[in-house]
Design a protein around this motif. Sequence first.
Motif, PDB file in Angstrom:
ATOM      1  N   SER A  45     -76.968  -5.755  -7.860  1.00  0.00           N
ATOM      2  CA  SER A  45     -77.400  -7.016  -7.233  1.00  0.00           C
ATOM      3  C   SER A  45     -77.058  -7.789  -7.870  1.00  0.00           C
ATOM      4  O   SER A  45     -77.245  -8.838  -6.747  1.00  0.00           O
ATOM      5  N   LEU A 104     -83.672  -2.102  -7.073  1.00  0.00           N
ATOM      6  CA  LEU A 104     -82.550  -2.743  -6.693  1.00  0.00           C
ATOM      7  C   LEU A 104     -82.738  -3.592  -5.806  1.00  0.00           C
ATOM      8  O   LEU A 104     -82.178  -5.279  -5.848  1.00  0.00           O
ATOM      9  N   HIS A 161     -84.392  -6.548  -7.845  1.00  0.00           N
ATOM     10  CA  HIS A 161     -83.783  -8.087  -8.611  1.00  0.00           C
ATOM     11  C   HIS A 161     -82.137  -8.752  -7.363  1.00  0.00           C
ATOM     12  O   HIS A 161     -82.044 -10.332  -7.797  1.00  0.00           O
ATOM     13  N   ILE A 162     -82.267  -7.895  -6.770  1.00  0.00           N
ATOM     14  CA  ILE A 162     -81.910  -9.091  -5.715  1.00  0.00           C
ATOM     15  C   ILE A 162     -82.557  -9.941  -5.430  1.00  0.00           C
ATOM     16  O   ILE A 162     -82.017 -10.910  -4.656  1.00  0.00           O
ATOM     17  N   SER A 190     -80.512 -10.219 -14.407  1.00  0.00           N
ATOM     18  CA  SER A 190     -80.604  -8.216 -13.842  1.00  0.00           C
ATOM     19  C   SER A 190     -80.838  -7.586 -15.262  1.00  0.00           C
ATOM     20  O   SER A 190     -81.753  -6.759 -15.764  1.00  0.00           O
TER      21      SER A 190
END
Length: 266
Positions: free
Chosen positions: A70, A133, A136-137, A197
């Motif tokens: 991420s 994922l 979080h990105i 993250s």
Amino acid sequence: MKRKKIANIYLFIVFVILYAPILYLMIYSFNSGGSMHSFEGFTLDWYKEVFDDTRLLIIVLNTLVIALLSAAISTILGVIGAVAIMYVKRRQMKNTLLSLNNVLIVSPDVIIGASFLILFTIVGIKLGFTSVLLSHIAFSVPIVVIMVLPKLQEMGSTLIDAAHDLGASNWDVLTKVVLPFITPGIFAGFFMALTYSLDDFAVTFFVTGNGFSTLSVEIYSRARQGISLSINALSTLLFLFTIVLVIGYYFINQKSSRPKGLGVRK
């Protein structure tokens, strides 16, 4: 002088309030008594219990993979976004884009997590690795943009105009002028995204599914089951790893921002 002394005392009190609970948790992670009421003796059994737990080691691996992936992807997207915002010529449009970017930073994590949960449910994305994922990105990209934009603004347009006057193409300007100049901002964005993250709980709690977990969610789940000093040991390791990341970023930033000596031709 008196104001400075009061300011220092106030700062000391703030740091004590912030770090005293963490220090208390870390000290009792070495307690052989098995409780946080009285310290009976020094032991490493709780850390041994953590490293002997195969399921927990898989969760640690999940957390690191999610954090690194991420952070890397959000850094790439954030740099592209920051460059795009920088070169928007209409002030109103630029301010709108910055406002939309900042909204994700100041929005409560619970709202963001619930929104992603609804989105993934509607789209049909199974809750697990992919959902965590993507979320979080999404919340890391605005952080990278905020870190990179000041370096782009510091660079200004004079350096780019000079490169074009010397015959550099747009690609050469980007790879040999812009990116090297904003490298400290890129590193700052990457490490901040990585730290966010690793430490995130609220958003991850909403979008994680059965069979997949991260350290923050696992610590919360274990804490609900009752007091165990293995939670202290696990939290201590996570905190120390975050400190190592911060120190690493500090040294990289210091090295990147250090002025290079100019060679004098005789």
